[in-house]
Design a protein around this motif. Structure first.
Motif, PDB file in Angstrom:
ATOM      1  N   LEU A 137       5.826   5.160   4.892  1.00 13.69           N
ATOM      2  CA  LEU A 137       6.292   4.071   4.035  1.00 13.69           C
ATOM      3  C   LEU A 137       6.344   4.509   2.573  1.00 13.69           C
ATOM      4  O   LEU A 137       7.320   4.233   1.862  1.00 13.69           O
ATOM      5  CB  LEU A 137       5.392   2.843   4.194  1.00 13.69           C
ATOM      6  N   GLU A 138       5.319   5.212   2.137  1.00  9.21           N
ATOM      7  CA  GLU A 138       5.275   5.669   0.747  1.00  9.21           C
ATOM      8  C   GLU A 138       6.505   6.523   0.410  1.00  9.21           C
ATOM      9  O   GLU A 138       7.150   6.349  -0.610  1.00  9.21           O
ATOM     10  CB  GLU A 138       3.990   6.481   0.533  1.00  9.21           C
ATOM     11  N   ARG A 139       6.838   7.441   1.323  1.00  9.22           N
ATOM     12  CA  ARG A 139       8.000   8.323   1.129  1.00  9.22           C
ATOM     13  C   ARG A 139       9.304   7.528   1.202  1.00  9.22           C
ATOM     14  O   ARG A 139      10.238   7.778   0.438  1.00  9.22           O
ATOM     15  CB  ARG A 139       7.967   9.435   2.188  1.00  9.22           C
ATOM     16  N   LEU A 140       9.371   6.548   2.089  1.00 10.12           N
ATOM     17  CA  LEU A 140      10.581   5.715   2.189  1.00 10.12           C
ATOM     18  C   LEU A 140      10.839   4.976   0.880  1.00 10.12           C
ATOM     19  O   LEU A 140      11.993   4.855   0.449  1.00 10.12           O
ATOM     20  CB  LEU A 140      10.441   4.696   3.333  1.00 10.12           C
ATOM     21  N   LEU A 141       9.776   4.489   0.262  1.00  7.16           N
ATOM     22  CA  LEU A 141       9.942   3.755  -0.997  1.00  7.16           C
ATOM     23  C   LEU A 141      10.413   4.692  -2.103  1.00  7.16           C
ATOM     24  O   LEU A 141      11.272   4.327  -2.920  1.00  7.16           O
ATOM     25  CB  LEU A 141       8.632   3.061  -1.384  1.00  7.16           C
ATOM     26  N   PHE A 156      11.804  -1.959   7.347  1.00  6.99           N
ATOM     27  CA  PHE A 156      11.352  -0.703   7.926  1.00  6.99           C
ATOM     28  C   PHE A 156      10.535  -0.963   9.201  1.00  6.99           C
ATOM     29  O   PHE A 156       9.401  -1.439   9.119  1.00  6.99           O
ATOM     30  CB  PHE A 156      10.477   0.070   6.926  1.00  6.99           C
ATOM     31  N   PRO A 157      11.089  -0.638  10.383  1.00  9.75           N
ATOM     32  CA  PRO A 157      10.285  -0.713  11.605  1.00  9.75           C
ATOM     33  C   PRO A 157       9.155   0.321  11.539  1.00  9.75           C
ATOM     34  O   PRO A 157       9.383   1.471  11.150  1.00  9.75           O
ATOM     35  CB  PRO A 157      11.274  -0.352  12.720  1.00  9.75           C
ATOM     36  N   LYS A 158       7.961  -0.104  11.909  1.00  5.66           N
ATOM     37  CA  LYS A 158       6.801   0.793  11.858  1.00  5.66           C
ATOM     38  C   LYS A 158       5.943   0.617  13.104  1.00  5.66           C
ATOM     39  O   LYS A 158       5.835  -0.486  13.635  1.00  5.66           O
ATOM     40  CB  LYS A 158       5.955   0.489  10.608  1.00  5.66           C
ATOM     41  N   GLY A 159       5.282   1.689  13.530  1.00  2.00           N
ATOM     42  CA  GLY A 159       4.458   1.673  14.741  1.00  2.00           C
ATOM     43  C   GLY A 159       3.042   1.186  14.490  1.00  2.00           C
ATOM     44  O   GLY A 159       2.747   0.534  13.475  1.00  2.00           O
ATOM     45  N   ALA A 160       2.145   1.567  15.384  1.00  2.00           N
ATOM     46  CA  ALA A 160       0.782   1.029  15.397  1.00  2.00           C
ATOM     47  C   ALA A 160      -0.027   1.322  14.123  1.00  2.00           C
ATOM     48  O   ALA A 160      -0.970   0.600  13.808  1.00  2.00           O
ATOM     49  CB  ALA A 160       0.038   1.561  16.617  1.00  2.00           C
ATOM     50  N   THR A 161       0.333   2.344  13.361  1.00  3.85           N
ATOM     51  CA  THR A 161      -0.436   2.690  12.146  1.00  3.85           C
ATOM     52  C   THR A 161       0.128   2.007  10.889  1.00  3.85           C
ATOM     53  O   THR A 161      -0.162   2.431   9.770  1.00  3.85           O
ATOM     54  CB  THR A 161      -0.452   4.219  11.905  1.00  3.85           C
ATOM     55  N   LEU A 166       0.878   0.795   4.917  1.00  2.85           N
ATOM     56  CA  LEU A 166       1.034  -0.242   3.899  1.00  2.85           C
ATOM     57  C   LEU A 166       0.008  -0.057   2.779  1.00  2.85           C
ATOM     58  O   LEU A 166       0.351  -0.083   1.598  1.00  2.85           O
ATOM     59  CB  LEU A 166       0.861  -1.619   4.566  1.00  2.85           C
ATOM     60  N   SER A 167      -1.255   0.175   3.157  1.00  2.00           N
ATOM     61  CA  SER A 167      -2.274   0.333   2.103  1.00  2.00           C
ATOM     62  C   SER A 167      -2.084   1.642   1.331  1.00  2.00           C
ATOM     63  O   SER A 167      -2.286   1.688   0.120  1.00  2.00           O
ATOM     64  CB  SER A 167      -3.690   0.177   2.646  1.00  2.00           C
ATOM     65  N   ASP A 168      -1.643   2.713   2.006  1.00  2.00           N
ATOM     66  CA  ASP A 168      -1.331   3.963   1.295  1.00  2.00           C
ATOM     67  C   ASP A 168      -0.222   3.742   0.262  1.00  2.00           C
ATOM     68  O   ASP A 168      -0.306   4.217  -0.871  1.00  2.00           O
ATOM     69  CB  ASP A 168      -0.886   5.057   2.275  1.00  2.00           C
ATOM     70  N   ALA A 169       0.819   3.018   0.685  1.00  2.00           N
ATOM     71  CA  ALA A 169       1.969   2.790  -0.214  1.00  2.00           C
ATOM     72  C   ALA A 169       1.564   1.947  -1.424  1.00  2.00           C
ATOM     73  O   ALA A 169       2.100   2.132  -2.523  1.00  2.00           O
ATOM     74  CB  ALA A 169       3.106   2.115   0.546  1.00  2.00           C
ATOM     75  N   ARG A 170       0.617   1.038  -1.238  1.00  2.00           N
ATOM     76  CA  ARG A 170       0.213   0.154  -2.348  1.00  2.00           C
ATOM     77  C   ARG A 170      -0.532   0.903  -3.463  1.00  2.00           C
ATOM     78  O   ARG A 170      -0.718   0.363  -4.542  1.00  2.00           O
ATOM     79  CB  ARG A 170      -0.657  -0.997  -1.825  1.00  2.00           C
ATOM     80  N   ARG A 171      -0.927   2.131  -3.200  1.00  2.00           N
ATOM     81  CA  ARG A 171      -1.561   2.911  -4.268  1.00  2.00           C
ATOM     82  C   ARG A 171      -0.549   3.269  -5.365  1.00  2.00           C
ATOM     83  O   ARG A 171      -0.909   3.430  -6.517  1.00  2.00           O
ATOM     84  CB  ARG A 171      -2.169   4.203  -3.698  1.00  2.00           C
ATOM     85  N   THR A 172       0.720   3.415  -4.978  1.00  2.16           N
ATOM     86  CA  THR A 172       1.721   3.818  -5.981  1.00  2.16           C
ATOM     87  C   THR A 172       2.842   2.796  -6.166  1.00  2.16           C
ATOM     88  O   THR A 172       3.693   2.977  -7.037  1.00  2.16           O
ATOM     89  CB  THR A 172       2.351   5.187  -5.594  1.00  2.16           C
ATOM     90  N   TRP A 173       2.853   1.746  -5.355  1.00  2.00           N
ATOM     91  CA  TRP A 173       3.926   0.750  -5.435  1.00  2.00           C
ATOM     92  C   TRP A 173       3.362  -0.666  -5.407  1.00  2.00           C
ATOM     93  O   TRP A 173       2.369  -0.930  -4.744  1.00  2.00           O
ATOM     94  CB  TRP A 173       4.882   0.905  -4.249  1.00  2.00           C
ATOM     95  N   LYS A 174       4.078  -1.562  -6.099  1.00  2.00           N
ATOM     96  CA  LYS A 174       3.828  -3.012  -5.967  1.00  2.00           C
ATOM     97  C   LYS A 174       5.023  -3.590  -5.223  1.00  2.00           C
ATOM     98  O   LYS A 174       6.170  -3.212  -5.502  1.00  2.00           O
ATOM     99  CB  LYS A 174       3.746  -3.666  -7.349  1.00  2.00           C
ATOM    100  N   PHE A 175       4.759  -4.530  -4.310  1.00  2.00           N
ATOM    101  CA  PHE A 175       5.854  -5.187  -3.583  1.00  2.00           C
ATOM    102  C   PHE A 175       5.300  -6.389  -2.837  1.00  2.00           C
ATOM    103  O   PHE A 175       4.097  -6.480  -2.590  1.00  2.00           O
ATOM    104  CB  PHE A 175       6.530  -4.222  -2.594  1.00  2.00           C
ATOM    105  N   GLU A 197       8.281  -2.102  -7.139  1.00  2.00           N
ATOM    106  CA  GLU A 197       8.017  -1.654  -8.501  1.00  2.00           C
ATOM    107  C   GLU A 197       6.953  -0.571  -8.458  1.00  2.00           C
ATOM    108  O   GLU A 197       5.948  -0.730  -7.751  1.00  2.00           O
ATOM    109  CB  GLU A 197       7.441  -2.827  -9.296  1.00  2.00           C
ATOM    110  N   ARG A 198       7.145   0.506  -9.177  1.00  2.00           N
ATOM    111  CA  ARG A 198       6.099   1.540  -9.230  1.00  2.00           C
ATOM    112  C   ARG A 198       4.890   1.000  -9.971  1.00  2.00           C
ATOM    113  O   ARG A 198       5.023   0.284 -10.951  1.00  2.00           O
ATOM    114  CB  ARG A 198       6.608   2.772  -9.986  1.00  2.00           C
ATOM    115  N   VAL A 199       3.719   1.385  -9.509  1.00  2.00           N
ATOM    116  CA  VAL A 199       2.478   0.950 -10.177  1.00  2.00           C
ATOM    117  C   VAL A 199       2.336   1.721 -11.496  1.00  2.00           C
ATOM    118  O   VAL A 199       2.550   2.930 -11.521  1.00  2.00           O
ATOM    119  CB  VAL A 199       1.263   1.229  -9.279  1.00  2.00           C
TER     120      VAL A 199
END
Length: 199
Positions: A137-141, A156-161, A166-175, A197-199
């Motif tokens: 997700l982080e790379r997709l953003l 973005f369809p995402k699997g079991a993880t 989502l929490s990894d992506a929130r380190r560098t993005w707001k959404f 928005e980038r954090v």
């Protein structure tokens, strides 16, 4: 959206698409061989539910379209519903881009293919942005944000993880995010994101 309600013409196009996937798959590996037996559930219906979550109108961009999932399925459904002015698929692999163009021609779809790397393209102003099985997700953003309008929606369809992504992506993005449980795979979700928005 499952496929019970589509017109006969749309069903014909979806059947034509699946026949082309089956024909090309041994040569260029569009989908895994195991999932080919369940192409309708694993790929067509899975892509159709992404389409059902999109607000209609404007420009749909599918990143890393590969075998046309969800891009081709969304373009077929968009044609029936007159839902989007155009669908653009981005695919850096030339053989897969040729496959996508073949499907577009044979199914007479209102769609285009850009055979390039996402990061090389000028902003494409997407109202809706999608990608399936392409990157974290982080790379997709990172890849997608230059191409998404300010009021656009990413799907973005995402699997079991997905929660970890989502929490990894929130380190560098707001959404703003909504996780919609997949109808084809109970542990999977479709992440619907707005206000990137980038954090």
């Amino acid at each position: 959206m499952m496929l019970a309600d589509v017109s006969r013409e749309t069903m014909d196009k979806l059947n034509r698409f699946t026949a082309l996937v089956e024909k090309w798959n041994p040569k260029i590996n569009l989908v895994s061989r195991d999932s080919l037996k369940d192409i309708w559930t694993r790929h067509i219906e899975d892509s159709a539910q992404v389409f059902s979550l999109a607000p209609a109108g404007g420009h749909w961009i599918d990143m890393g379209s590969g075998g046309g999932l969800p891009g081709i399925v969304c373009a077929i459904l968009a044609d029936e519903h007159r839902a989007f002015e155009k669908v653009t698929m981005i695919e850096s692999d030339l053989r897969k881009a040729v496959f996508l163009r073949t499907v577009i021609r044979e199914c007479n779809l209102n769609a285009v293919v850009k055979n390039d790397r996402i990061e090389n393209l000028s902003p494409l102003d997407a109202n809706v942005l999608s990608a399936r099985a392409l990157a974290s997700l982080e790379r997709l953003l990172e890849l997608g944000s230059p191409h998404l309008k300010q009021d656009g929606v990413a799907l973005f369809p995402k699997g079991a993880t997905w929660q970890k992504e989502l929490s990894d992506a929130r380190r560098t993005w707001k959404f703003d995010s909504e996780a919609i449980t997949s109808k084809t795979e109970p542990q999977a979700v479709i992440l619907k994101l707005r206000g990137l928005e980038r954090v």
